[in-house]
Design a protein around this motif. Structure first.
Motif, PDB file in Angstrom:
ATOM      1  N   ALA A   1       0.825  -1.215   0.000  1.00 13.42           N
ATOM      2  CA  ALA A   1       0.000   0.000   0.000  1.00 13.42           C
ATOM      3  C   ALA A   1       0.860   1.266   0.000  1.00 13.42           C
ATOM      4  CB  ALA A   1      -0.928  -0.023   1.216  1.00 13.42           C
ATOM      5  N   SER A   2       2.157   1.098   0.236  1.00 11.30           N
ATOM      6  CA  SER A   2       3.051   2.270   0.260  1.00 11.30           C
ATOM      7  C   SER A   2       3.595   2.619  -1.115  1.00 11.30           C
ATOM      8  CB  SER A   2       4.250   2.006   1.180  1.00 11.30           C
ATOM      9  OG  SER A   2       3.822   1.753   2.482  1.00 11.30           O
ATOM     10  N   VAL A   3       3.474   1.686  -2.049  1.00 14.79           N
ATOM     11  CA  VAL A   3       4.060   1.926  -3.375  1.00 14.79           C
ATOM     12  C   VAL A   3       3.395   3.142  -4.016  1.00 14.79           C
ATOM     13  CG1 VAL A   3       4.413   0.953  -5.695  1.00 14.79           C
ATOM     14  CG2 VAL A   3       4.721  -0.484  -3.661  1.00 14.79           C
ATOM     15  N   GLY A   4       4.232   4.035  -4.538  1.00 17.17           N
ATOM     16  CA  GLY A   4       3.713   5.252  -5.172  1.00 17.17           C
ATOM     17  C   GLY A   4       3.701   6.437  -4.224  1.00 17.17           C
ATOM     18  N   LYS A   5       3.842   6.165  -2.931  1.00 22.92           N
ATOM     19  CA  LYS A   5       3.832   7.278  -1.967  1.00 22.92           C
ATOM     20  C   LYS A   5       5.227   7.890  -1.846  1.00 22.92           C
ATOM     21  CE  LYS A   5      -0.064   5.776   0.681  1.00 22.92           C
ATOM     22  NZ  LYS A   5      -0.558   5.004   1.800  1.00 22.92           N
ATOM     23  N   ILE A   6       5.255   9.088  -1.326  1.00 28.83           N
ATOM     24  CA  ILE A   6       6.546   9.737  -1.072  1.00 28.83           C
ATOM     25  C   ILE A   6       6.737   9.810   0.435  1.00 28.83           C
ATOM     26  CG2 ILE A   6       7.893  11.859  -1.310  1.00 28.83           C
ATOM     27  CD1 ILE A   6       6.224  12.329  -3.916  1.00 28.83           C
ATOM     28  N   TYR A   7       7.805   9.194   0.887  1.00 31.16           N
ATOM     29  CA  TYR A   7       8.090   9.173   2.320  1.00 31.16           C
ATOM     30  C   TYR A   7       9.318  10.004   2.639  1.00 31.16           C
ATOM     31  CZ  TYR A   7       4.909   5.217   3.294  1.00 31.16           C
ATOM     32  OH  TYR A   7       3.825   4.423   3.461  1.00 31.16           O
ATOM     33  N   GLU A   8       9.264  10.667   3.774  1.00 31.73           N
ATOM     34  CA  GLU A   8      10.459  11.345   4.258  1.00 31.73           C
ATOM     35  C   GLU A   8      11.257  10.315   5.075  1.00 31.73           C
ATOM     36  OE1 GLU A   8      10.944  15.384   6.678  1.00 31.73           O
ATOM     37  OE2 GLU A   8      10.690  13.573   7.882  1.00 31.73           O
ATOM     38  N   VAL A   9      12.454   9.999   4.577  1.00 35.18           N
ATOM     39  CA  VAL A   9      13.244   8.938   5.206  1.00 35.18           C
ATOM     40  C   VAL A   9      14.395   9.549   6.000  1.00 35.18           C
ATOM     41  CG1 VAL A   9      14.704   6.914   4.739  1.00 35.18           C
ATOM     42  CG2 VAL A   9      12.631   7.314   3.385  1.00 35.18           C
ATOM     43  N   LEU A  10      14.527   9.100   7.229  1.00 31.11           N
ATOM     44  CA  LEU A  10      15.679   9.506   8.040  1.00 31.11           C
ATOM     45  C   LEU A  10      16.739   8.418   7.885  1.00 31.11           C
ATOM     46  CD1 LEU A  10      17.301  10.962  10.209  1.00 31.11           C
ATOM     47  CD2 LEU A  10      15.708  10.117  11.933  1.00 31.11           C
ATOM     48  N   VAL A  11      17.875   8.794   7.301  1.00 31.65           N
ATOM     49  CA  VAL A  11      18.895   7.799   6.949  1.00 31.65           C
ATOM     50  C   VAL A  11      19.636   7.306   8.195  1.00 31.65           C
ATOM     51  CG1 VAL A  11      20.981   7.360   5.573  1.00 31.65           C
ATOM     52  CG2 VAL A  11      19.172   8.862   4.682  1.00 31.65           C
ATOM     53  N   GLU A  12      19.678   5.973   8.332  1.00 31.44           N
ATOM     54  CA  GLU A  12      20.350   5.370   9.493  1.00 31.44           C
ATOM     55  C   GLU A  12      21.675   4.729   9.142  1.00 31.44           C
ATOM     56  OE1 GLU A  12      17.561   2.667  11.320  1.00 31.44           O
ATOM     57  OE2 GLU A  12      16.060   4.242  11.462  1.00 31.44           O
ATOM     58  N   LYS A  13      21.780   4.222   7.907  1.00 33.75           N
ATOM     59  CA  LYS A  13      22.994   3.476   7.503  1.00 33.75           C
ATOM     60  C   LYS A  13      23.251   3.695   6.034  1.00 33.75           C
ATOM     61  CE  LYS A  13      21.667  -0.636   9.856  1.00 33.75           C
ATOM     62  NZ  LYS A  13      21.100  -1.920   9.608  1.00 33.75           N
ATOM     63  N   ILE A  14      24.532   3.594   5.668  1.00 35.07           N
ATOM     64  CA  ILE A  14      24.900   3.596   4.250  1.00 35.07           C
ATOM     65  C   ILE A  14      25.643   2.284   3.995  1.00 35.07           C
ATOM     66  CG2 ILE A  14      26.229   4.764   2.431  1.00 35.07           C
ATOM     67  CD1 ILE A  14      24.114   6.651   3.533  1.00 35.07           C
ATOM     68  N   LYS A  15      25.231   1.595   2.925  1.00 30.83           N
ATOM     69  CA  LYS A  15      25.910   0.325   2.616  1.00 30.83           C
ATOM     70  C   LYS A  15      26.383   0.330   1.170  1.00 30.83           C
ATOM     71  CE  LYS A  15      22.285  -2.153   3.727  1.00 30.83           C
ATOM     72  NZ  LYS A  15      21.304  -3.188   4.071  1.00 30.83           N
ATOM     73  N   GLU A  16      27.496  -0.334   0.939  1.00 32.11           N
ATOM     74  CA  GLU A  16      27.938  -0.526  -0.444  1.00 32.11           C
ATOM     75  C   GLU A  16      27.392  -1.878  -0.875  1.00 32.11           C
ATOM     76  OE1 GLU A  16      29.611   1.555  -2.448  1.00 32.11           O
ATOM     77  OE2 GLU A  16      29.904   3.063  -0.878  1.00 32.11           O
ATOM     78  N   GLN A  17      26.736  -1.909  -2.025  1.00 34.20           N
ATOM     79  CA  GLN A  17      26.185  -3.181  -2.487  1.00 34.20           C
ATOM     80  C   GLN A  17      26.787  -3.533  -3.839  1.00 34.20           C
ATOM     81  OE1 GLN A  17      21.891  -3.616  -3.605  1.00 34.20           O
ATOM     82  NE2 GLN A  17      21.721  -4.243  -1.485  1.00 34.20           N
ATOM     83  N   ASP A  18      27.333  -4.735  -3.930  1.00 31.51           N
ATOM     84  CA  ASP A  18      27.927  -5.136  -5.217  1.00 31.51           C
ATOM     85  C   ASP A  18      26.832  -5.504  -6.204  1.00 31.51           C
ATOM     86  OD1 ASP A  18      30.496  -4.743  -4.416  1.00 31.51           O
ATOM     87  OD2 ASP A  18      30.664  -6.740  -3.510  1.00 31.51           O
ATOM     88  N   SER A  19      27.000  -5.052  -7.437  1.00 31.16           N
ATOM     89  CA  SER A  19      26.057  -5.461  -8.481  1.00 31.16           C
ATOM     90  C   SER A  19      26.856  -5.722  -9.758  1.00 31.16           C
ATOM     91  CB  SER A  19      25.017  -4.367  -8.723  1.00 31.16           C
ATOM     92  OG  SER A  19      25.622  -3.300  -9.409  1.00 31.16           O
TER      93      SER A  19
END
Ligand code: SAH
Ligand code: SF4
Ligand code: F3S
Length: 466
Positions: free
Chosen positions: A383-401
């Motif tokens: 039900a959240s898809v399409g909504k705009i949320y204000e996100v408070l950033v807790e972590k930064i991760k590097e993800q391999d792709s």
């Protein structure tokens, strides 16, 4: 200069209240020559324990076992047990664990300096000192440092203890009767937290809605929330736990109109069946719980409501358990913690031995319950898809792709949904607007739509950003 400070390691088990107590213990110890360290360097070990289920209690004992072995090679180390298991088992623990030096209860934290001094002073006959300090009532708090864990969130206890005596629960015995902290003390602590750079304050209490009933002038929880909301700064406020029928219209109204208070309520239901609720000594039925949830949902847009449930409470039938499953679906609960019933010493339900549900059935029910919770969480996230949320950033991760590595920011929306998004610039502690693109079971994925945002509900954007 050589660092002569002694090293202490505290292992924290259990709820947020224990995490907060550990921060206070570390702060108190810092006044007396101790600093936090890892297990390798420590000379003083404390396990701050939880007793909510047998499994949590066993975790404490296994930790003690590890340290007991360590003490064979390092006889100078001191081992202590604190928290809810200590409060419950008292001096039995000294008998059970010969290598244990100190047992102190949930009401004895402010006595730590005296206890340590006593432990460090050699006995006249040279024998090893062993101390058990358990009070049955809390003493007034004292002002000490608090060594908070790093990150964006700070715990802030507002009340402690419980008067409800749900028949399965050990908490009223381990935490004592409800006590509230003075409004001024809480506001000052909040100001300090903000000045230290924390971006989120989580107010803690076994029943936050009981706040103030024991204080002069009886300030309400709603009043406290509104005072905290008015403090200067860019930060969020969360709170836990709410007792269903104690949530007042004032609290709902305050959350609705506040800038900083996040739109989520944790309201443990425990069971969806009226007979079981009564046997649990919960003071509401399914209809009343439903009314509260509906009231909150109608008043507060995009609010998240989470809950706790117990599977296999003594005497619970298959049909009664099914009522729990249907409640989760019917109420559209966003997420729930679950547990199989675990008998606790000296509780009324713990004495219903002839009504105990066999553990294989409890396990089966728990697995079914978890599947329903998982489905409910997925549905809520969709039900959240399409909504705009204000996100408070807790972590930064590097993800391999495949195309090299990506920088992924992880944080939470105001309504407490975990959100992941790719960003080259986001930093821990930033508030960033994210458009939700995909719903997974336990988290959301989205794309950053602008790099800056004001935490306080931006009136112009209020309709689109939640
Ligand atoms: N104060 C909160 C709950 C605190 S305990 C409230 O009133 O709801 C956290 C959760 O642990 C409870 O909500 C309950 O679901 C669970 N719990 C407590 N005692 C338990 C027991 N004996 N066995 C299994 N789960 C238990
Ligand atoms: Fe335990 Fe009930 Fe008190 Fe919650 S309200 S802490 S479940 S006795
Ligand atoms: Fe556990 Fe005590 Fe918290 S029993 S859940 S640590 S209040």
């Amino acid at each position: 200069m050589e660092n002569t400070r002694k090293k202490v390691y505290i292992e924290t088990l259990g709820c947020q209240m224990n995490k907060s107590d550990t921060e206070r213990m570390l702060g108190i110890l810092s006044h007396f020559g101790y600093e936090p360290s890892d297990e390798d360097e420590a000379v003083f070990f404390i396990v701050n324990t939880c007793s909510i289920r047998k499994l949590s209690e066993d975790k404490a004992y296994s930790k003690l076992g590890v340290w007991g072995k360590m003490k064979k090679n390092k006889p100078h180390i001191k081992i202590a047990i604190a928290g809810c298991v200590a409060q419950q088992e008292k001096e039995n623990l000294l008998k059970k664990f010969p290598y244990l030096d100190l047992v102190f209860g949930t009401h004895n934290i402010y006595e730590l300096p005296e206890l340590i001094k006593e432990l460090e002073t050699p006995a006249p006959d040279g024998s090893r000192k062993r101390i058990c300090a358990i009070r049955d009532k809390a003493v007034p708090e004292k002002e000490f440092n608090i060594i908070r864990s790093k990150g964006i969130n700070a715990w802030l206890p507002i009340m402690e203890g419980c008067n409800n005596f749900c028949t399965y629960c050990i908490v009223p015995y381990t935490r004592g009767r409800e006590r509230s902290r003075e409004v001024e003390i809480i506001l000052n602590e909040a100001k300090k937290i903000i000045s230290e750079g924390y971006k989120e304050i989580t107010l803690l209490g076994q029943n936050v809605d009981s706040y103030g009933k024991d204080l002069e002038g009886k300030p309400t929880f709603a009043y406290l929330l509104s005072k905290l909301d008015k403090l200067e700064g860019n930060f969020r406020i969360r709170f836990t736990t709410s007792y269903p029928t104690d949530i007042t219209d004032d609290v709902i109204e305050t959350v609705k109109n506040a800038d900083k208070i996040c739109e989520c309520f944790h309201i443990p239901m425990q069971s969806g069946n009226d007979r079981v609720l009564k046997a649990m000594n919960r003071r509401y039925n399914r209809t009343q719980y439903t009314e509260i949830v509906n009231k909150i949902r109608t008043q507060i847009k995009d609010v998240t409501i989470t809950s706790d449930f117990i599977a296999g409470f003594p005497s619970e039938t298959e049909e009664e358990f099914n009522d729990t499953l249907s409640a989760i679906e019917e109420l559209g609960l966003d997420y729930s913690n679950t547990a199989a019933y675990s008998p606790r010493p000296n509780t009324p339900a713990g004495r219903m031995t002839d009504k105990f549900i066999p553990s294989d059935i409890k396990k089966k029910r728990l697995a079914i319950l978890n599947n329903i919770v998982k489905a409910a969480s997925k549905k809520s996230n969709e039900a959240s898809v399409g909504k705009i949320y204000e996100v408070l950033v807790e972590k930064i991760k590097e993800q391999d792709s495949k195309n090299g590595s990506k920088r992924i920011a992880e944080g939470r929306s105001r309504n407490n949904k975990v959100v992941h998004f790719e960003s080259n610039t986001a930093q821990t502690g930033d508030f960033i607007n994210v458009e939700i693109k995909e719903a997974l079971v336990w988290c959301l994925k989205g794309t950053e739509i602008r790099t800056e945002s004001s935490n306080n509900k931006d009136k112009a954007l209020q309709d689109s950003i939640v």
